[in-house]
Write an enzyme that holds these catalytic residues in place. Structure first.
Site, PDB file in Angstrom:
ATOM      1  CG  HIS A  24      -1.671   7.108   5.525  1.00  0.00           C
ATOM      2  ND1 HIS A  24      -2.153   5.944   6.051  1.00  0.00           N
ATOM      3  CD2 HIS A  24      -0.425   6.835   5.100  1.00  0.00           C
ATOM      4  CE1 HIS A  24      -1.223   5.007   5.949  1.00  0.00           C
ATOM      5  NE2 HIS A  24      -0.163   5.523   5.385  1.00  0.00           N
ATOM      6  CG  HIS A  79       8.617   2.529   1.678  1.00  0.00           C
ATOM      7  ND1 HIS A  79       7.866   2.511   0.523  1.00  0.00           N
ATOM      8  CD2 HIS A  79       7.720   2.649   2.702  1.00  0.00           C
ATOM      9  CE1 HIS A  79       6.587   2.616   0.842  1.00  0.00           C
ATOM     10  NE2 HIS A  79       6.471   2.718   2.157  1.00  0.00           N
ATOM     11  CD  GLU A  81       3.242   5.489   2.604  1.00  0.00           C
ATOM     12  OE1 GLU A  81       3.555   4.307   2.830  1.00  0.00           O
ATOM     13  OE2 GLU A  81       2.091   5.946   2.810  1.00  0.00           O
ATOM     14  CG  ASP A  83       5.931   7.188   6.140  1.00  0.00           C
ATOM     15  OD1 ASP A  83       5.900   7.015   4.909  1.00  0.00           O
ATOM     16  OD2 ASP A  83       5.739   6.257   6.948  1.00  0.00           O
ATOM     17  CG  HIS A 145       3.139  -0.896   2.575  1.00  0.00           C
ATOM     18  ND1 HIS A 145       2.006  -0.104   2.726  1.00  0.00           N
ATOM     19  CD2 HIS A 145       4.163  -0.062   2.764  1.00  0.00           C
ATOM     20  CE1 HIS A 145       2.342   1.125   3.021  1.00  0.00           C
ATOM     21  NE2 HIS A 145       3.648   1.170   3.062  1.00  0.00           N
ATOM     22  CG  ASP A 164       6.505   1.189   5.876  1.00  0.00           C
ATOM     23  OD1 ASP A 164       7.045   1.999   6.639  1.00  0.00           O
ATOM     24  OD2 ASP A 164       5.735   1.527   4.958  1.00  0.00           O
ATOM     25  CE1 TYR A 192       4.011   0.405  10.837  1.00  0.00           C
ATOM     26  CE2 TYR A 192       4.249  -1.834  10.036  1.00  0.00           C
ATOM     27  CZ  TYR A 192       4.617  -0.504   9.991  1.00  0.00           C
ATOM     28  OH  TYR A 192       5.563  -0.082   9.095  1.00  0.00           O
ATOM     29  CG  HIS A 227       7.093   3.435  10.848  1.00  0.00           C
ATOM     30  ND1 HIS A 227       7.004   4.806  10.871  1.00  0.00           N
ATOM     31  CD2 HIS A 227       6.725   3.063   9.598  1.00  0.00           C
ATOM     32  CE1 HIS A 227       6.593   5.241   9.679  1.00  0.00           C
ATOM     33  NE2 HIS A 227       6.429   4.208   8.895  1.00  0.00           N
TER      34      HIS A 227
HETATM   35 FE1  FEO Z   1       4.870   2.926   3.726  1.00  0.00          FE
HETATM   36 FE2  FEO Z   1       6.139   4.127   6.649  1.00  0.00          FE
HETATM   37  O1  FEO Z   1       5.577   4.170   4.880  1.00  0.00           O
END
Ligand code: FEO
Length: 399
Positions: A24, A79, A81, A83, A145, A164, A192, A227
């Site tokens: 993104h 989370h 999001e 991903d 986040h 995250d 990051y 991640h």
């Molecule tokens: Fe906030 Fe890895 O997504």
């Protein structure tokens, strides 16, 4: 695809995305991973987070090496999001669409909004969840986040599932911190943090304080983020770095970020970088023609000063510089000193606009913007030297 065992009953079952480069709008030169975890107890099997859409088969094939996916009893979404949740509808079809998906109250709303019509059996967590003879404890981490974000903690083994938080973008076959040197992961972790977590340093700082005050920090033996790799050798190291980064403490460093049309603003940027270095600062030159905004931002993170250079095009900022300014505006850096400069042909609004943007962001501006009409000559460089002196003085007062 093989799963990787973390503790006797906790497994990594995520996906490795070696090819992603644009996350993104953030450059991921070494790819990323979408980590998911399986807690396997005799009473219950629990999946924590899923993967980005397109990686569901990888996740399910790793799970199938441990247990039939249909035997999974429940899913926890730390989370929402995409991903980490994009694969949720397909994964739920494989494990049983009626199985409960636990998330924070905001997470339930977000997942419902994202997957309308998918028929997910969403449930808001209530503090703890039985994962088969032991409990998974939830810790709300709102705005770390996203508003839905939460951590899950398995006290029996000291395993923190941190979504995250404490992550980084690095695609490798290795899964643990003791397999990768800090000189490789350190810059990626800062990259990051700078690009994803800078706007939330306030809540992150408070979260770290709370985790320490509640005694949770002392119980954490392993951190499993969504991640990058798993922190098993030294989770304290990444906690220590976060405790430093949330402070946004300025270093004696200045970053000259610019773009140029016909090399005149570039000439000014090169001179300015040299002046700043001669005045005793670590001076870093970032040409946006070659450097991605997310890399420039990483350089800026602990720098006391950001000097923005732009030509004027159609009475405006140069587009790549406008893009950079828009990006740093969203990141809401604290404790920054700023400056603007640029060459122009006839109207010359660019540097003035950059200066106004820095002022609006609350940067300390120790000098006016420096503008040079056409190609800079030696005599035109005096104001640039004065800008460098004013910035160096301001930097030395705070760093
Ligand atoms: Fe906030 Fe890895 O997504």
């Amino acid at each position: 695809m093989e799963p990787i065992q973390i503790t006797p009953n906790v497994w990594w079952v995520g996906a490795v995305d070696y090819d992603i480069r644009d996350f993104h709008g953030y450059l991921t030169p070494r790819g990323s991973t979408y980590n998911a975890y399986l807690i396997v107890n005799s009473g219950k099997t629990t999946l924590i987070d899923t993967v980005k859409h397109g990686f569901e088969d990888e996740l399910l094939s790793r799970i199938a090496k441990i247990v039939d996916p249909k035997k999974i009893d429940q899913v926890v979404s730390n989370h929402a999001e995409m991903d980490h949740s994009g694969g949720l509808p397909e994964v739920m079809r494989a494990i049983g669409p009626d199985k409960p998906v636990y998330a924070s109250a905001v997470g339930v709303k977000n997942l419902d909004g994202q997957f309308k019509g998918a028929g997910l059996n969403l449930k808001a967590v209530e503090g703890k969840l039985d994962v088969g003879g032991e409990e998974l404890v939830f810790l709300e981490t709102r705005m770390v986040h996203w508003p839905d974000s939460m951590f899950s903690f398995l006290p029996s083994q000291g395993v923190l599932f941190s979504q995250d938080g404490f992550g980084l973008h690095l695609a490798t076959p290795e899964r643990f911190d003791d397999e990768i040197a800090e000189d490789i992961w350190g810059p990626l972790a800062l990259n990051y943090f700078a690009n994803i977590l800078t706007p939330y340093t306030g809540p992150i700082g408070k979260l770290i304080e709370k985790v320490v005050a509640d005694g949770l920090a002392a119980q954490i033996k392993i951190i499993c983020p969504d991640h990058g790799f798993i922190w098993r050798r030294a989770p304290s190291r990444i906690l220590e770095l976060y405790a430093r980064w949330v402070q946004q403490k300025p270093r004696k460093k200045a970053v000259v970020v610019f773009d140029s049309m016909w090399h005149s603003t570039e000439h000014m940027a090169r001179e300015l970088t040299d002046y700043l270095a001669k005045l005793g600062l670590e001076a870093v030159h970032q040409n946006l023609k070659h450097q991605h905004r997310s890399q420039a931002v990483t350089e800026c993170y602990e720098a006391a000063a950001i000097l923005v250079g732009t030509p004027t095009i159609n009475n405006q900022l140069f587009p790549s510089v406008a893009d950079f300014i828009s990006y740093i505006k969203g990141l809401k850096f604290k404790n920054k000193i700023g400056g603007a400069f640029g060459s122009y042909g006839w109207s010359g609004e660019g540097a003035k606009l950059a200066q106004a943007e820095l002022k609006a962001m609350g940067y300390e501006l120790p000098a006016d913007e420096v503008r040079v009409q056409w190609v800079p000559q030696e005599k035109d460089l005096e104001p640039l030297k004065a800008l460098a002196r004013a910035v160096a003085e301001a930097v030395k007062a705070v760093a």
